[in-house]
Motif scaffolding. Structure first.
Motif, mmCIF file in Angstrom:
data_model
loop_
_atom_site.group_PDB
_atom_site.id
_atom_site.type_symbol
_atom_site.label_atom_id
_atom_site.label_comp_id
_atom_site.label_asym_id
_atom_site.label_seq_id
_atom_site.Cartn_x
_atom_site.Cartn_y
_atom_site.Cartn_z
ATOM 1 N N GLY A 147 3.551 1.068 -1.406
ATOM 2 C CA GLY A 147 2.737 2.263 -1.617
ATOM 3 C C GLY A 147 3.134 3.068 -2.834
ATOM 4 O O GLY A 147 2.328 3.816 -3.375
ATOM 5 N N MET A 148 4.387 2.918 -3.296
ATOM 6 C CA MET A 148 4.833 3.674 -4.464
ATOM 7 C C MET A 148 4.757 2.857 -5.751
ATOM 8 O O MET A 148 5.187 3.307 -6.797
ATOM 9 N N ARG A 149 4.175 1.695 -5.683
ATOM 10 C CA ARG A 149 4.025 0.856 -6.866
ATOM 11 C C ARG A 149 3.096 1.523 -7.879
ATOM 12 O O ARG A 149 2.095 2.144 -7.515
ATOM 13 N N ARG A 150 3.457 1.461 -9.163
ATOM 14 C CA ARG A 150 2.635 1.993 -10.246
ATOM 15 C C ARG A 150 2.415 0.920 -11.308
ATOM 16 O O ARG A 150 3.386 0.328 -11.754
ATOM 17 N N PRO A 151 1.161 0.610 -11.693
ATOM 18 C CA PRO A 151 -0.098 1.157 -11.204
ATOM 19 C C PRO A 151 -0.274 0.883 -9.708
ATOM 20 O O PRO A 151 0.236 -0.104 -9.188
ATOM 21 N N ALA A 152 -1.015 1.750 -9.047
ATOM 22 C CA ALA A 152 -1.099 1.720 -7.591
ATOM 23 C C ALA A 152 -1.882 0.520 -7.078
ATOM 24 O O ALA A 152 -2.872 0.088 -7.684
ATOM 25 N N TYR A 153 -1.419 -0.024 -5.937
ATOM 26 C CA TYR A 153 -2.170 -1.036 -5.220
ATOM 27 C C TYR A 153 -3.285 -0.361 -4.428
ATOM 28 O O TYR A 153 -3.162 0.800 -4.016
ATOM 29 N N SER A 154 -4.356 -1.100 -4.155
ATOM 30 C CA SER A 154 -5.378 -0.619 -3.223
ATOM 31 C C SER A 154 -4.846 -0.791 -1.805
ATOM 32 O O SER A 154 -3.851 -1.481 -1.571
ATOM 33 N N GLU A 155 -5.511 -0.187 -0.835
ATOM 34 C CA GLU A 155 -5.091 -0.318 0.562
ATOM 35 C C GLU A 155 -5.116 -1.773 1.014
ATOM 36 O O GLU A 155 -4.221 -2.232 1.728
ATOM 37 N N ASP A 156 -6.145 -2.516 0.604
ATOM 38 C CA ASP A 156 -6.226 -3.920 0.993
ATOM 39 C C ASP A 156 -5.091 -4.729 0.384
ATOM 40 O O ASP A 156 -4.531 -5.625 1.030
ATOM 41 N N GLU A 157 -4.732 -4.433 -0.855
ATOM 42 C CA GLU A 157 -3.630 -5.148 -1.505
ATOM 43 C C GLU A 157 -2.305 -4.829 -0.825
ATOM 44 O O GLU A 157 -1.462 -5.717 -0.636
ATOM 45 N N ILE A 158 -2.129 -3.570 -0.437
ATOM 46 C CA ILE A 158 -0.903 -3.196 0.275
ATOM 47 C C ILE A 158 -0.817 -3.956 1.588
ATOM 48 O O ILE A 158 0.237 -4.511 1.932
ATOM 49 N N GLU A 159 -1.922 -4.018 2.322
ATOM 50 C CA GLU A 159 -1.916 -4.725 3.601
ATOM 51 C C GLU A 159 -1.604 -6.200 3.415
ATOM 52 O O GLU A 159 -0.871 -6.797 4.217
ATOM 53 N N GLN A 160 -2.159 -6.817 2.359
ATOM 54 C CA GLN A 160 -1.886 -8.239 2.124
ATOM 55 C C GLN A 160 -0.409 -8.459 1.806
ATOM 56 O O GLN A 160 0.229 -9.375 2.328
ATOM 57 N N GLN A 161 0.137 -7.597 0.950
ATOM 58 C CA GLN A 161 1.540 -7.732 0.563
ATOM 59 C C GLN A 161 2.462 -7.511 1.763
ATOM 60 O O GLN A 161 3.449 -8.234 1.945
#
Length: 294
Positions: A147-161
């Motif tokens: 969630g603190m990754r920059r540039p930011a991940y989308s919610e779907d990308e966070i869930e996949q990761q």
């Protein structure tokens, strides 16, 4: 396999932290294709059963938003989602049969091969100097990290990761059990990524994992004056055929190393790190002390 680096033909993978080299972090095309195919099948079976998305969600314990996202190919369902949907829709195993494809699609393309090697390893050793190694992370800690990754991940990308990283932790329950050793810098146990309560639960998880008979966690005190890990975090894998593979971590990419000379250098450094760190028993006592202070 990922892209290659430096003209040496060695595969490049994203780091075990929360980064990747692309600015636009769209899901891999092959993962998206699996998501769409699974979603279409579930929709066909649901409509055949005469159920609405709300009714299916109630029957399998998920909200209508999740059912809708899965059917539209926006979310990758967990295996239990498929199992429950198979039962409720009377698919007789046809929906559950997609579980293997879904499990494989959880892994981003650039870490898919690494995850495969981890599943085949009989021994794994890892040194973490910036954040806790992915195999040791709780789901909360992992979600905070991505969630603190920059540039930011989308919610779907966070869930996949997050799903991919949690899936890799199956290595702890695999039989026969591989030998798993970890050396973590003291600072990684003190940095409250996600907040104090996330850190508390993470420390509790480390104590639980550290008591497994095939796992050894060692803490590298910040006070050490001599250090063999200044080149960054690393991972070593010993495979069933006796070959070794090294995994070197960088800022925007990391490398899988199979050259015996390079693997030997990482093995030498990791051996020195283990010898300079607290023993596993001392380390668990140290973690318990930190938990009491957190």
């Amino acid at each position: 396999m990922g892209a290659t680096s430096g003209g040496k033909g060695r595969p490049v993978f994203t780091t075990d932290g929360a980064d990747k080299a692309r600015w636009d972090g769209d899901l891999d095309n092959d993962s998206s294709a699996v998501m769409r195919a699974v979603g279409r099948q579930i929709k066909v079976w649901r409509e055949e059963a005469g159920l609405t998305q709300t009714e299916l969600g109630s029957g399998i314990g998920y909200g209508v938003d999740m059912v809708s996202a899965v059917e539209r190919g926006y979310r990758l369902p967990k295996p239990e989602f498929l199992d429950k949907a198979d039962h409720v829709l009377g698919a007789r195993g046809k929906i559950a049969a997609m579980t293997r494809d879904v499990v494989e699609a959880r892994y981003p393309k650039k870490v898919r091969h690494l995850a495969k090697l981890e599943r085949e390893a009989v021994e794994l050793g890892a040194y973490g100097n910036h954040n806790l190694h992915g195999l040791l992370q709780t789901e909360e800690y992992t979600r905070a990290l991505f969630g603190m990754r920059r540039p930011a991940y989308s919610e779907d990308e966070i869930e996949q990761q997050v799903a991919a990283r949690m899936g890799r932790q199956e290595i702890f329950t695999r039989q026969p059990a591989p030998l798993l050793t970890f050396v973590q810098e003291e600072v990684t146990l003190r940095r409250p990524l996600g907040g104090r309560m996330v850190l508390r639960r993470q420390l509790e998880h480390l104590l639980e994992v550290g008591h497994l008979r095939h796992v050894e966690i060692q803490v590298m005190p910040t006070s050490r004056e001599d250090h063999a890990g200044m080149g960054g975090q690393l991972q070593l894998l010993k495979l069933q055929d006796g070959t070794g593979v090294g995994h070197w971590e960088g800022q925007l990419c990391s490398l899988l190393l199979s050259d015996p000379k390079e693997v030997l250098i990482l093995e030498m450094r990791y051996g020195i790190l283990r010898s300079r760190a607290l023993t596993p028993r001392e380390s668990l006592a140290f973690i318990e002390k930190l938990l009491g202070e957190t």
